[in-house]
Scaffold this active site. Structure first.
Site, mmCIF file in Angstrom:
data_model
loop_
_atom_site.group_PDB
_atom_site.id
_atom_site.type_symbol
_atom_site.label_atom_id
_atom_site.label_comp_id
_atom_site.label_asym_id
_atom_site.label_seq_id
_atom_site.Cartn_x
_atom_site.Cartn_y
_atom_site.Cartn_z
ATOM 1 C CD GLU A 149 -2.554 1.269 2.667
ATOM 2 O OE1 GLU A 149 -3.429 2.159 2.805
ATOM 3 O OE2 GLU A 149 -2.284 0.434 3.547
ATOM 4 C CD GLU A 231 -5.416 7.734 6.042
ATOM 5 O OE1 GLU A 231 -5.548 6.511 6.009
ATOM 6 O OE2 GLU A 231 -4.333 8.295 6.340
#
Length: 454
Positions: A149, A231
């Site tokens: 990721e 986020e």
């Protein structure tokens, strides 16, 4: 300390992600896992409120989205509340159209994959603004990716930081970035811009090539999605993606599906598994993988796995049970072929010591070589003191190295026995061994059987 993690996310997102239909300007999504498509399905916008139970809403336009409601209040040394984002590719079985993903990083076209974004930030709140680039050892279109990721942070506030620890500082894509690395079941490589930015336009391989050079990623892995969003830990209202773009080095407008795979055949049928092999499909651009479909003696077929080669091992089956299989091919533009012929198998009744299962997975493959993994589980009612697994290869493969197990064979079938430290398994407990092998021609999955020591 942690950015967009938790193993629970994989299960929750896979179970609840939903596609709500084509978007028009100013579609509002407040559902926790709600998502929709924009630009005729070219991109998917997702609310993805995975880490919080408070309400989050996004206002979706044809070019991006704005967070209009959010009251996150998460500790800054823990996980964020959500990841509202826009993406191209596939994420937990929700796929955009025409992305050409999954695409192997060794593919010549990978160098041409580019993306750009323009972010807009509010004056308050604690958050990061980041890309999330997902890679998997297989051409996965659903479930949790287990390769790498890559997170590319353009801006952050408060005291939040990525997974792991800072390992380097590099100059890439017109900026200076601190490189962070950690592992949470997959490699997380984060690039944190030292000077905040609202926009970026870059080739994906700019960052992936750096991750490969550091040993955190592999060229054999597949890019499955390119995501851009936020986020938020505290607040979140006003965070916005004004524009998002993605382009590929593939052939634009490719609508020609591959030919149907041929000669599907089964081998190595056991009480809990079967090996499948077939002839390769052809395509005007290139086949990127195959979907394996399974059904019972009657009923509808459903996808049970994918393969980047012309073989697949299906495990975890029930004894004395009839299954039917088909295979279909996928190309880089997401076109899907007609299905292959149907093959029917009936698993055996078990035996061979009983109470022990072994599940094989190919975890890596390269020219002439591959890596495999076997999960051994005590299916009995009492503890074992040891186990042995037999691997029978049908393609002339040779095992060259084994770890967490031992074998004295130099040719198939190979019997792998437990080590002193992993032979004792309580009921329901599992252990894993791995191995390296070589192959020529084809590399079908081996037939696998397991026996336990009482």
């Amino acid at each position: 300390m942690i950015a967009r993690i938790l193993a629970a996310l994989a299960t929750l997102a896979a179970a609840t992600a939903m596609l709500t239909g084509p978007a028009h300007a100013d579609v509002v999504i407040c559902e926790k896992w709600g998502s929709t498509t924009i630009q005729g399905g070219r991109y998917v916008v997702q609310n993805n409120n995975w880490g919080d139970d408070t309400t989050q809403c996004i206002d979706v336009t044809d070019t991006g989205f704005t967070v209009t409601q959010a009251v996150h209040d998460k500790p800054q040394n823990g996980a964020p509340g959500s990841y509202p984002s826009v993406f191209a590719g596939c994420h937990y079985a929700v796929c955009s159209t025409g992305s050409g993903l999954p695409m192997q990083a060794s593919d010549a076209r990978f160098a041409g994959v580019r993306t750009n974004v323009t972010f807009r930030y509010p004056s308050s709140g604690v958050y990061d603004a980041a890309y999330d680039l997902w890679f998997d050892p297989t051409p996965r279109t659903d479930g949790q990716n287990t390769g790498a990721e890559l997170m590319i942070w353009l801006h952050r506030t408060g005291s939040v930081q990525p997974v792991g620890s800072r390992v380097a500082t590099v100059n890439l894509a017109g900026g200076t970035w601190d490189v962070w690395f950690g592992n949470i079941g997959w490699n997380v490589v984060s690039y944190v811009r030292t000077a905040p930015a609202t926009t970026i336009d870059f080739a994906v391989d700019t960052f992936y090539g750096d991750a490969v050079s550091r040993g955190y990623a592999q060229r054999s892995w597949y890019l499955t999605s390119v995501q851009a969003g936020f986020e938020p830990w505290v607040g979140g209202v006003g965070l916005a993606v004004d524009t998002f773009g993605y382009s590929t080095g593939g052939v634009p407008g490719d609508t020609t599906p591959p030919s149907a795979p041929g000669g599907l055949a089964a081998s190595g049928v056991t009480a809990s598994g079967v090996g499948l092999s077939w002839s390769a499909s052809s395509d005007n651009v290139g086949v990127v993988g195959y979907d394996v479909l399974r059904a019972g003696a009657s009923g509808a077929f459903a996808v049970v796995g994918s393969s980047g080669s012309t073989s697949f091992g299906d495990a975890g089956l029930s004894a004395n049970t009839t299954y039917r299989y088909q295979v279909r091919a996928r190309d880089a533009a997401g076109n899907v072929s007609a299905v292959s012929n149907t093959v029917t198998v009936t698993t055996t009744g078990g035996g061979g010591g009983g109470g022990c299962t072994a599940v094989y997975t190919q975890t890596g493959s390269w020219g002439g070589g591959f890596q495999g993994q076997v999960i051994v589980t005590n299916a009995g009612a009492t503890a074992t003191t040891g186990w042995r697994v037999t691997l029978t290869f049908g393609g002339g493969q040779t095992v060259t190295q084994v770890w967490n197990g031992r074998t004295s064979q130099t040719a198939s079938p190979y019997t792998v026995t437990s080590e002193t430290y992993n032979g004792a398994l309580a009921p329901g407990a599992s252990t894993t061994f791995g191995f390296l092998g070589t192959w020529t021609g084809t590399n079908p999955a081996p037939a696998v059987s397991c026996a336990r020591t009482p």
